[in-house]
Write an enzyme that holds these catalytic residues in place. Structure first.
Site, PDB file in Angstrom:
ATOM      1  N   MET A 453       0.805  -1.209   0.000  1.00  0.00           N
ATOM      2  CA  MET A 453       0.000   0.000   0.000  1.00  0.00           C
ATOM      3  C   MET A 453       0.830   1.247   0.000  1.00  0.00           C
ATOM      4  SD  MET A 453      -2.129  -0.577   3.400  1.00  0.00           S
ATOM      5  CE  MET A 453      -1.879  -1.904   4.489  1.00  0.00           C
ATOM      6  N   ASP A 454       0.199   2.221  -0.571  1.00  0.00           N
ATOM      7  CA  ASP A 454       0.730   3.538  -0.662  1.00  0.00           C
ATOM      8  C   ASP A 454       0.662   4.155   0.741  1.00  0.00           C
ATOM      9  OD1 ASP A 454       1.386   5.711  -2.134  1.00  0.00           O
ATOM     10  OD2 ASP A 454      -0.687   6.396  -2.229  1.00  0.00           O
TER      11      ASP A 454
END
Ligand SMILES: Nc1ncnc2c1ncn2[C@@H]1O[C@H](COP(=O)(O)OP(=O)(O)OP(=O)(O)O)[C@@H](O)[C@H]1O
Ligand SMILES: [Zn+2]
Length: 784
Positions: A453-454
């Protein structure tokens, strides 16, 4: 949408709109805001009556496939009885296709959603009538038998075969039951016989004929009636799943109350409302179209789209969405999208099309059914011939057992349960605010082993704020902010927004710098008053040769706290440091723990931010791995590495900046899709809100769905297995085999439809103001 390439659908959508418009004008009861369900990405669609099983898909692949250059150019949607010829196919006229399909005993005509549902309803009604007649006569025959022979004789019927010849009346009643039972099946059986590729219809007709040949009228009638019943059940359950999808359609009201410039109001079909037209939404009403609030204020229940029953405050400038429910205030809204382009319309379209992208388990079942039927048939022939030939068994006894096997060879329980489960799963998740864009992506989340994930906007709120301003040397805080804001004036980076907001709050007069240039992953450069200036990460400062100008303790403190450091300077040195802080989502830590508990081994954070900042954030939420200071192309490489070393890699992002990396993952999840068309388009799964908590829910939902599918496959195969063994020992009867088949069909379908209703399938409760019971119920129950 590149609708120009969808020749047929495009034309059709237009005439549906015009005819729909006139129908609404006169009758005012037109419910459809989305004229048609378009074909999966390109191609011509046909409505094929009789297409309701994997069986028929195999037939059509075989018959139509060669003419259009291979079966890979065909797509099927069994739930809707739709066949699509993809644009990649060799060109063949609609007429030729219709002829080819007619040769199989099915019929095809160009797809039309409205006609399709009328036809489907008519088909179901016909099936119900014939099944009921068959069942009625079967029961009458059975009753007659009881009257003739008493209870003992009736039980004798079930005990098997070889009894005294039946009285004529009883045989007649059973014969009529047989006739009605096979009436709708016979044409399909005949075409399968002509093509020399036996399907279950042929199996059943042969079994019935064989039983008649043996004088077993009761058995023949039982098989005919129950087979007809099982086909009816199949159509009914498919219809049930289909209706769940179209119930979503009813969410948007058909009309909008338009507000004209002269102040007058009128109800107009939603599909006829032009973009930029203003309409009024009264308290308690459903919002008919996507738009922007231009007047009034209130709160809107967005549950129908997001799955979260919380009132979201709305005022001037806020976006509202079709299908959501206005609370108490009256809103005036400017339409920003046509009825067919709203978020709701997209969701419906995508759920409708999702089934065409089949889950691997579905493909497996279809393939299995294709080899299963011939194998059981071969067994049937062996049982009919071998015992009499080798061991001198009675011919008619073993012929009967062979017929029992033919009944068992029918794979319908197996074949129908999987697509029904998948469609139910897709619909349930759409209701929970999770848009899954293909059957294939129902299966994937449950197997997730690595999740990337960012940072910004995924783990953090994505709304950084300037927490502190540290001018260095002779510069004042004002000088520093003026310089920084000037550089950021044209940037849309989240950090830029934060810096500009701070400058505005401080009352600084911002004049944009000249020749500003973005240095990807580093910062910005530009000029002001003839001197060149820059701003960006500490790495950028180092590359400029000013690394030592940043006080070490300040740097340690900022980065150690998980904040982002932005250095600002010119070609003589560093003017000062800004400290930017982005709040970590309050639920992030709990969600990461939940994901670990679910067996997602590796959770990786990908970020363009500084390594130490990233580590501080990761440590706080419990993330395993950090890859920091990444350029967008580095994110792609990082995902590629993960894909090489992990079985199922998911990437969560906003679907805009991360699109290239998301495309490399096994599957991609976009957050906050309700406000971003790009997110809906690019991801495989779109979470309508920013709620990261939907990810563990999704994994759970996927596993629930797969376990129901596996249960169903297990139940079907185990029943078949028991009967195959029993038959080999001459212990099974035809009526038993067919009753078991129907019973199992019922059981697996009921099991599959559980996905639509179960409490677990609902989204987790989320933060925010809870909506009053009545309003929330109204949202979810509507249209059922
Ligand atoms: N407009 C800008 N203003 C200030 N700093 C910037 C700007 N653009 C980039 N930077 C610096 O470059 C770094 C990387 O930026 P990039 O846009 O690649 O990642 P990000 O979007 O901040 O982080 P994430 O990858 O977690 O979304 C930022 O952390 C920041 O230090
Ligand atoms: Zn069957």
């Amino acid at each position: 949408m590149p609708s120009d390439t969808h020749r047929h659908d495009h034309d059709h959508a237009e005439d549906a709109q015009t005819s729909g418009g006139s129908c609404c004008g006169s009758a005012g009861t037109c419910g459809d805001i989305v004229p048609t369900t378009p074909a999966p990405a390109g191609g011509r669609s046909f409505q094929v009556s009789g297409l309701d099983c994997a069986e028929e898909v195999a037939i059509l692949n075989k018959v139509v496939g060669p003419k259009i250059g291979g079966a890979e150019h065909l797509a099927f949607d069994v739930i809707n009885g739709r066949m699509t010829i993809l644009d990649s196919a060799k060109s063949v006229s609609d007429g030729e296709i219709a002829e080819l399909v007619a040769s199989t005993g099915m019929t095809a005509k160009p797809w039309d959603a409205e006609n399709a549902s009328v036809d489907q309803a008519a088909h179901l009604a016909r099936q119900r009538l014939f099944t009921a007649l068959s069942g009625g006569f079967w029961a009458a025959g059975f009753l007659w038998h009881i009257i003739e022979t008493g209870m003992g004789g009736a039980l004798g019927l079930f005990a098997g075969h070889g009894e005294a010849p039946m009285p004529l009346v009883e045989a007649g009643l059973f014969a009529v039951a047989i006739l009605f039972g096979v009436w709708l099946v016979a044409p399909k059986a005949w075409s399968s016989a002509r093509r020399l590729s036996p399907d279950m219809n042929l199996l059943m007709v042969v079994a019935v004929a064989g039983a008649i040949g043996l004088g077993e009228f009761f058995e023949a009638a039982t098989v005919a009636f129950f087979f007809s019943l099982s086909l009816f059940l199949e159509s009914w359950s498919v219809g049930r799943a289909r209706n769940a999808v179209s119930a979503l359609l009813d969410l948007a009201p058909p009309t909008a109350r338009i507000l004209y410039d002269d102040g007058s109001e009128a109800d107009v079909p939603a599909s006829a409302v032009a973009i930029n037209a203003r309409f009024v939404v009264r308290g308690g009403d459903r919002i008919p179209l996507d738009g922007e609030v231009v007047d009034g204020a209130g709160a809107v229940d967005q549950a129908p789209i997001t799955g979260e029953s919380a009132l979201v405050p709305k005022e001037r400038g806020d976006d509202v969405y079709a299908g959501t429910i206005n609370g108490e205030g009256t809103l005036t809204v400017r339409a920003t999208k046509a009825a067919s382009d709203t978020v709701l319309a997209k969701i419906i379209r995508m759920v409708g099309d999702a089934h065409a992208r089949r889950a691997p388990v579905e493909q497996w079942v279809a393939k299995f059914a294709r080899i299963y039927t011939p194998i059981v048939m071969a067994l049937a022939i062996a049982i009919a011939l071998l015992p009499p030939l080798i061991f001198g068994g009675a011919w008619d006894y073993w012929f009967y057992n062979a017929l029992v096997l033919l009944v068992i060879a029918c794979p319908c329980a197996l074949v129908i349960s999987t697509p029904v489960s998948i469609v139910a799963a897709l619909t349930a998740s759409a209701r929970a605010g999770v848009l899954i864009k293909g059957g294939a992506y129902v299966e994937a989340p449950g197997k997730t082993t690595a999740l990337a994930m960012d940072k910004t906007g995924t783990i953090t709120m994505g709304e950084p704020e300037v927490a502190a301003v540290h001018p260095l040397g002779k510069a004042s805080a004002q000088d520093l902010m003026t310089l920084a804001a000037g550089l950021e004036a044209r940037s849309s980076h989240p950090l830029a927004r934060a810096i500009l907001a701070r400058a505005e709050a401080d009352g600084i007069n911002v004049s944009a710098a000249e020749d500003t240039r973005t240095v990807p992953g580093r910062g910005l450069e530009g000029r002001t008053d003839g001197r060149s200036i820059w701003l960006g990460s500490d790495r950028f400062a180092e590359e400029k040769g000013f690394g030592d100008a940043i006080p070490k303790d300040l740097r340690d403190r900022i980065e150690g706290a998980g904040s982002t450091l932005v250095a600002v300077g010119d070609d003589t040195g560093v003017t000062g440091i800004l400290e930017l802080r982005d709040r970590i989502r309050p639920d992030a830590k709990g969600i990461v723990a939940q994901l670990h508990a679910q067996g997602v081994k590796t959770i990786v954070m990908l970020t363009g931010d500084n390594e130490r900042t990233a580590r501080a954030v990761a440590a706080e939420v419990g993330i395993d791995e950090v890859r920091a200071e990444l350029l967008p192309e580095d994110k792609v490489t990082a995902i590629e590495e993960l894909v090489e070393t992990h079985d199922m890699v998911a990437m969560i992002g906003d679907g805009v900046n991360d699109a290239p990396a998301m495309a490399r993952a096994h599957y991609a999840i976009a957050m906050g899709a309700v406000g971003s068309d790009a997110a809906i388009e690019t991801a495989d799964i779109a979470l309508m809100t920013d709620d990261l908590g939907k990810v563990p829910w999704l994994i759970g939902h996927s596993r629930r769905t797969m376990s129901i599918i596996h249960q169903n496959i297990g139940i079907s195969l185990a029943t078949k297995g028991v009967f195959v063994v029993a038959t080999a020992f001459g212990l099974a009867s035809m009526w038993g085999a067919i009753a078991a088949d129907v019973g199992v069909s019922l059981l697996v379908v009921a099991n599959a439809l559980r996905l639509l209703n179960s409490q677990e399938a609902k989204a987790p409760p989320s933060g925010g103001e809870q909506v009053g019971e009545g309003l929330a119920k109204g949202a979810l129950a509507h249209g059922h």
